[in-house]
Design a protein around this motif. Structure first.
Motif, PDB file in Angstrom:
ATOM      1  N   ILE A 164      17.125   4.727 -11.345  1.00 48.09           N
ATOM      2  CA  ILE A 164      16.134   5.709 -10.929  1.00 48.09           C
ATOM      3  C   ILE A 164      15.364   5.143  -9.743  1.00 48.09           C
ATOM      4  O   ILE A 164      14.867   4.010  -9.796  1.00 48.09           O
ATOM      5  CB  ILE A 164      15.166   6.060 -12.074  1.00 48.09           C
ATOM      6  CG1 ILE A 164      15.944   6.696 -13.234  1.00 48.09           C
ATOM      7  CG2 ILE A 164      14.079   7.002 -11.590  1.00 48.09           C
ATOM      8  CD1 ILE A 164      15.089   6.968 -14.455  1.00 48.09           C
ATOM      9  N   SER A 165      15.267   5.926  -8.658  1.00 45.43           N
ATOM     10  CA  SER A 165      14.593   5.478  -7.440  1.00 45.43           C
ATOM     11  C   SER A 165      13.515   6.484  -7.058  1.00 45.43           C
ATOM     12  O   SER A 165      13.747   7.697  -7.102  1.00 45.43           O
ATOM     13  CB  SER A 165      15.593   5.344  -6.282  1.00 45.43           C
ATOM     14  OG  SER A 165      16.639   4.452  -6.606  1.00 45.43           O
ATOM     15  N   THR A 166      12.368   5.966  -6.677  1.00 47.95           N
ATOM     16  CA  THR A 166      11.271   6.827  -6.238  1.00 47.95           C
ATOM     17  C   THR A 166      10.764   6.345  -4.877  1.00 47.95           C
ATOM     18  O   THR A 166      10.889   5.159  -4.534  1.00 47.95           O
ATOM     19  CB  THR A 166      10.106   6.815  -7.236  1.00 47.95           C
ATOM     20  OG1 THR A 166       9.607   5.472  -7.352  1.00 47.95           O
ATOM     21  CG2 THR A 166      10.554   7.303  -8.593  1.00 47.95           C
ATOM     22  N   LEU A 167      10.185   7.268  -4.128  1.00 51.58           N
ATOM     23  CA  LEU A 167       9.666   6.940  -2.799  1.00 51.58           C
ATOM     24  C   LEU A 167       8.445   7.797  -2.493  1.00 51.58           C
ATOM     25  O   LEU A 167       8.403   8.981  -2.844  1.00 51.58           O
ATOM     26  CB  LEU A 167      10.752   7.176  -1.738  1.00 51.58           C
ATOM     27  CG  LEU A 167      10.382   7.051  -0.253  1.00 51.58           C
ATOM     28  CD1 LEU A 167      11.569   6.550   0.547  1.00 51.58           C
ATOM     29  CD2 LEU A 167       9.904   8.391   0.338  1.00 51.58           C
ATOM     30  N   TYR A 168       7.483   7.174  -1.841  1.00 52.35           N
ATOM     31  CA  TYR A 168       6.355   7.910  -1.266  1.00 52.35           C
ATOM     32  C   TYR A 168       6.132   7.383   0.146  1.00 52.35           C
ATOM     33  O   TYR A 168       6.093   6.160   0.381  1.00 52.35           O
ATOM     34  CB  TYR A 168       5.067   7.734  -2.068  1.00 52.35           C
ATOM     35  CG  TYR A 168       3.849   8.232  -1.314  1.00 52.35           C
ATOM     36  CD1 TYR A 168       3.657   9.596  -1.092  1.00 52.35           C
ATOM     37  CD2 TYR A 168       2.925   7.342  -0.772  1.00 52.35           C
ATOM     38  CE1 TYR A 168       2.561  10.064  -0.376  1.00 52.35           C
ATOM     39  CE2 TYR A 168       1.817   7.800  -0.063  1.00 52.35           C
ATOM     40  CZ  TYR A 168       1.651   9.170   0.139  1.00 52.35           C
ATOM     41  OH  TYR A 168       0.582   9.622   0.865  1.00 52.35           O
ATOM     42  N   GLN A 169       5.999   8.293   1.092  1.00 57.10           N
ATOM     43  CA  GLN A 169       5.781   7.910   2.489  1.00 57.10           C
ATOM     44  C   GLN A 169       4.604   8.713   3.046  1.00 57.10           C
ATOM     45  O   GLN A 169       4.507   9.926   2.824  1.00 57.10           O
ATOM     46  CB  GLN A 169       7.039   8.191   3.318  1.00 57.10           C
ATOM     47  CG  GLN A 169       6.937   7.766   4.772  1.00 57.10           C
ATOM     48  CD  GLN A 169       8.190   8.143   5.556  1.00 57.10           C
ATOM     49  OE1 GLN A 169       8.199   9.150   6.267  1.00 57.10           O
ATOM     50  NE2 GLN A 169       9.251   7.350   5.419  1.00 57.10           N
ATOM     51  N   PHE A 170       3.734   8.015   3.761  1.00 59.48           N
ATOM     52  CA  PHE A 170       2.615   8.663   4.433  1.00 59.48           C
ATOM     53  C   PHE A 170       2.758   8.446   5.927  1.00 59.48           C
ATOM     54  O   PHE A 170       2.915   7.310   6.400  1.00 59.48           O
ATOM     55  CB  PHE A 170       1.278   8.086   3.948  1.00 59.48           C
ATOM     56  CG  PHE A 170       0.094   8.625   4.700  1.00 59.48           C
ATOM     57  CD1 PHE A 170      -0.248   9.970   4.618  1.00 59.48           C
ATOM     58  CD2 PHE A 170      -0.675   7.788   5.504  1.00 59.48           C
ATOM     59  CE1 PHE A 170      -1.338  10.470   5.324  1.00 59.48           C
ATOM     60  CE2 PHE A 170      -1.759   8.281   6.210  1.00 59.48           C
ATOM     61  CZ  PHE A 170      -2.092   9.634   6.117  1.00 59.48           C
TER      62      PHE A 170
END
Length: 413
Positions: free
Chosen positions: A405-411
């Motif tokens: 399971i992979s998660t990402l958050y980018q701002f």
């Protein structure tokens, strides 16, 4: 009135009307023949001669002059092309085809300001023309005005999500849309047989848009093999031209075998006509021994879809292991909103969470399938969630299952 009737009667009696009709028919026939020779036979020189004949008979035949201008450019005579296309534009400034053809040639000749001048004039006549607006976005990108180009292309894509040319352009510009970005990632891997403990991989990165392209620095932390370790890496995507750009990457870690000591990569990409993209490159990983991998990929945008096939030929530890993958995206509202599906065989050297499995003396097999969803909130906030099931041969003829399971958050700012 009597004089007019006399003149018409005279033309009919002397046979001039049939001649005029024949002349019009002849020019139209020659024009269509020139198109056929140009587009089907690719004989530009012969098509140029036919267009000249048409214009000798009818100098106001604007479509023949536009075709002549395009033919000159395709035949390597850029200056002649611009002269003819400017004549066509001056003949009928409100004719959209003339503006588009002239803007195309000026763009390819890197005369961006002049191209934007004619496009602006064309848009005053046709403010909703998607052809002119798309060309404006392309020219802005050529001029390195990436923010404005991305916003325009993305707004056009929202109203025409099946346009694969716009989708390709928007995807290329996505990384250029903001000057800075911060990204957080987390990967979790659960094993049913191979390991008692799950693997954890977390990363934080900062990227900045520069004149040569995006540059990113990243720090990774991993907990696997019942140990902890750190990795430091940097990558960049220098743009060489409108067609070519590169990928370069280098990473170092003192915590073997949690990470390879060194990981490096280099690829050359080419953006081709009709929304095609190809890549060729190499990857290097250093554990106790060195591992080289060579990769090739082909991708294409097809309406809302992006399809990419990739292969790796990995050599090291006295073994050769091939890896293959097929990745598909279905775009919803823009370049940052899509669902994805992946099917693959083997271990990818580019997979940060799994590439350490290449540190083996055995040529082991694996199969994976998965999917994910990526979306944007207010354009600046990007979220992604992916899940993969993998059946892994971790010892000869011994297999186990794992869930990634992979998660990402980018701002972006």
């Amino acid at each position: 009135m009597k004089a007019l009737l006399f003149t018409l009667t005279f033309l009919v009696l002397t046979g001039w009307f049939p001649f005029l009709t024949f002349a019009q028919s002849s020019t139209e026939t020659d024009f269509q023949k020139a198109r056929e020779i140009a587009f089907e036979q690719k004989n530009y020189s012969q098509a140029i001669q036919l267009c000249k004949q048409v214009l000798q008979q009818d100098p106001e035949y604007i479509d023949a002059r536009i075709l002549l201008g395009r033919l000159y450019y395709w035949n390597g005579a850029a200056d002649s092309a611009i002269v003819e296309l400017k004549k066509a534009y001056e003949q009928m400034p409100a004719y959209e085809d003339a503006t588009q053809a002239l803007a195309d040639v000026l763009y390819f000749e890197k005369q961006y300001d002049e191209a934007l001048h004619y496009l602006a004039a064309g848009l005053t006549q046709h403010p909703q023309s998607r052809g002119l607006l798309t060309r404006k976005a392309t020219v802005l990108a050529g001029k390195a005005n990436y923010k404005q180009a991305y916003r325009l292309a993305d707004s056009l894509l929202a109203g025409d999500p099946n346009n694969d040319q716009l989708l390709a352009l928007t995807s290329q510009l996505r990384e250029y849309s903001y000057e800075n970005r911060i990204e957080l990632t987390y990967d979790y891997t659960h094993f049913d047989e191979q390991f008692a403990d799950a693997w954890h991989l977390a990363g934080i990165s900062y990227g900045r848009q520069t004149k040569i392209g995006p540059i990113t620095g990243r720090v990774n932390y991993a907990n696997r093999f019942a140990s902890k370790g750190w990795q430091f890496e940097a990558d960049a995507y220098p743009r060489l031209s409108r067609t070519f750009y590169t990928y370069t990457s280098f990473a170092y870690s003192a915590d073997l075998p949690i990470f390879p000591k060194v990981r490096a990569g280099l690829s050359l990409y080419a953006n081709l006509p009709k929304a095609w993209e190809v890549e060729a490159g190499a990857r290097f990983l250093r554990f106790d021994e060195s591992i080289w991998a060579y990769t090739f990929s082909v991708g294409k945008y097809i309406q809302n879809f992006w399809v990419n096939g990739r292969t790796y030929l990995t050599q090291g530890n006295n073994s050769v292991a091939n890896a293959y993958s097929l990745n598909t995206r279905y775009y919803l509202k823009g370049a940052d909103n899509y669902a994805s599906l992946i099917v693959g065989w083997g271990v990818s050297p580019d997979d940060r969470s799994q590439a350490v499995r290449l540190n083996s003396n055995e040529k082991l097999q694996s199969f994976r399938i998965g999917g994910g969803y990526r979306f944007a909130v207010a354009k600046r906030h990007i979220f992604s969630l992916n899940g993969n099931y993998e059946n892994v041969e971790y010892l000869p003829e011994t297999k186990g299952n794992q869930l990634n399971i992979s998660t990402l958050y980018q701002f972006r700012f």
